[in-house]
Motif scaffolding. Sequence first.
Motif, PDB file in Angstrom:
ATOM      1  N   HIS A 439       0.838  -1.201   0.000  1.00 43.32           N
ATOM      2  CA  HIS A 439       0.000   0.000   0.000  1.00 43.32           C
ATOM      3  C   HIS A 439       0.875   1.254   0.000  1.00 43.32           C
ATOM      4  O   HIS A 439       0.657   2.186  -0.797  1.00 43.32           O
ATOM      5  N   LYS A 440       1.891   1.260   0.877  1.00 44.65           N
ATOM      6  CA  LYS A 440       2.782   2.423   0.954  1.00 44.65           C
ATOM      7  C   LYS A 440       3.588   2.574  -0.339  1.00 44.65           C
ATOM      8  O   LYS A 440       3.780   3.684  -0.831  1.00 44.65           O
ATOM      9  N   GLN A 441       4.031   1.431  -0.878  1.00 44.09           N
ATOM     10  CA  GLN A 441       4.841   1.470  -2.101  1.00 44.09           C
ATOM     11  C   GLN A 441       4.022   1.982  -3.290  1.00 44.09           C
ATOM     12  O   GLN A 441       4.556   2.666  -4.170  1.00 44.09           O
ATOM     13  N   GLY A 445       5.131   5.079  -5.244  1.00 42.91           N
ATOM     14  CA  GLY A 445       5.363   4.946  -6.684  1.00 42.91           C
ATOM     15  C   GLY A 445       4.633   6.006  -7.484  1.00 42.91           C
ATOM     16  O   GLY A 445       5.172   6.551  -8.466  1.00 42.91           O
ATOM     17  N   GLU A 446       3.397   6.304  -7.059  1.00 41.22           N
ATOM     18  CA  GLU A 446       2.604   7.309  -7.771  1.00 41.22           C
ATOM     19  C   GLU A 446       3.248   8.696  -7.653  1.00 41.22           C
ATOM     20  O   GLU A 446       3.324   9.451  -8.625  1.00 41.22           O
ATOM     21  N   ILE A 452       8.782  12.410 -11.698  1.00 41.10           N
ATOM     22  CA  ILE A 452       9.545  12.170 -12.929  1.00 41.10           C
ATOM     23  C   ILE A 452       8.860  12.854 -14.116  1.00 41.10           C
ATOM     24  O   ILE A 452       9.516  13.470 -14.970  1.00 41.10           O
ATOM     25  N   GLN A 453       7.523  12.764 -14.148  1.00 40.15           N
ATOM     26  CA  GLN A 453       6.762  13.386 -15.238  1.00 40.15           C
ATOM     27  C   GLN A 453       6.926  14.911 -15.201  1.00 40.15           C
ATOM     28  O   GLN A 453       7.134  15.551 -16.242  1.00 40.15           O
ATOM     29  N   PHE A 467       8.861  14.703  -5.183  1.00 38.03           N
ATOM     30  CA  PHE A 467       9.888  13.785  -4.688  1.00 38.03           C
ATOM     31  C   PHE A 467      10.017  13.880  -3.160  1.00 38.03           C
ATOM     32  O   PHE A 467      10.258  12.879  -2.484  1.00 38.03           O
ATOM     33  N   GLU A 468       9.838  15.067  -2.615  1.00 36.46           N
ATOM     34  CA  GLU A 468       9.876  15.231  -1.151  1.00 36.46           C
ATOM     35  C   GLU A 468       8.712  14.484  -0.501  1.00 36.46           C
ATOM     36  O   GLU A 468       8.870  13.860   0.553  1.00 36.46           O
TER      37      GLU A 468
END
Length: 543
Positions: A439-441, A445-446, A452-453, A467-468
């Motif tokens: 769930h955390k990953q 990831g989102e 990145i986008q 990212f923060e």
Amino acid sequence: MNNKTLENQRVLIVDDQRAFQLMFKGILYSMGATNVAFAPTGEQALAKCANGSYDILFVDYHLGVGKNGKQLLEDLREKKLLAPHSIFMLVTGENTVPMVMSAVELEPDDYVVKPFSQSVLRSRIQRIQRKKTQLATLYQALFDEQPELVIDLCQHEILKEGRYQQFCKRVLVENLLATERYDEAALILENTLSQRRNGWAVLLMAKLSFLKQNYAESLVLCKEAIEDNRYFAEAYDIQAKSFLAIGEIDEAFSSIQAAAEIAPFNMPRQYLLIEIARELDNIPQQVQASKQLYEITRRSIKQDVVHLLNYIRTIIDAAVRADDPQQRNRYLQEVSLALQRVKRDEGMMRDIDFGLFELLCQARLESLSGAQYQAKKVYASVAEQLVEQHQILPDAVFLLNQIGEFEQASSLTKLVPEELMSNPLLKTLFSDQQHHVDHKQMQFGELNKAGIQSYKQGNFTQAVQQFESALDLAPMNTGAALNLIQASIQLLNRQQKRKSTELFERCKKTFRVVDNMPLPDHHRSRYTDLLQQFEKLREEFRR
């Protein structure tokens, strides 16, 4: 009355009280015994049996420090040191239900409570001797673990309609169930129950119904067995499994709790208790059952350091999951006490580097207290040693997942031996953490993907924020840290010097996530390149 019951019999008395040894020896001599040996501990008794067989063993349940009588019986059976004709009799002054039922469940040849008379002892021994003599070939087949031969011998004995046909029917059905010959077992049980509602037959029919996934019938039969004998722990076990199978978790928990209160010294029972408690998110019960598993196996043939490690892992897991700060602190204290206790028990530490295990545990606790960098630093200091310490690999995986190093945790998980994961509690701990991590990953990831986008679109301010946020979820994640540094460098290239001081400091702090840490090659080259860019920028801004 025959006073030569024990003539020509090799007898071993296992008791830590010298006065009882001498008194009991007198009783046995009056019954014809002339060859009587003594052992004050379970360990010494085991050594004596390894050097020569005994015909009769009288074993006190409580033997002070070391193995108890139940554990000695398990060891003797596991090591094939108890001959088929031998009689093993547990002797104790304690008659509490948990102690008696736990002993009876292991099925010694008999169980006597002090004080007992000579006549009672003699009659019980004679009864067992007659049974073992008449069924000698059956006991040998059981000893040799030959279920098909056991089935044949039982069927032959039942046809004779002798005094032991009920015993043989029970053994026959147990072996038919073990070999999955369910239809044959059903015929025998139906015939037996049509004549008399024997407790053993009701229980085995309940077990058969469970195995055939007829849970409603199993529950009816369990209820009948329990009403007939409220101390029938195994009936509560089957009842709990049946309730669990149909999703009645609260009822399953009540049943397994009842079984554990009646006879707590049973490993499968404690594992089932943990499984059901986890379904209910009952953390204290999980910790208690895990501790009980460690205590059960600590001095027995089933001793394995994994039970100790799992006990400590379960407490840390409970601390991680505890919402109440006071309850969390109590678990943290329990971890410290457990670690200190183990250091005094050298026998449990011979198979692992306990110092390494303790370091990883302390790192998990530091992470829990917010000291994420220190936790990762500990991992970095021991990473190279883990390859040789398979028993401790799970703790490194737990730590890496806890601090958000999902990629490294996944790689390390592949190195954990399959036989280690066969332990049901460790498997559950892995599964539970992975469920939480998934769930955390996913959230991480989102956010990382969004960052990145944004970076690709040139929106470096938004990329830094995303990212923060990802690092808030996984504070020591190398990939996200490098992404944040890269986005920050691009932002620094655009900003004026006076606006850049804070960003420089945040970027410098982020480098700590990866500085002096073991990194995969693709992260290592990227880190080196970003560090050079950062140092170059800093030099330019200093001019």
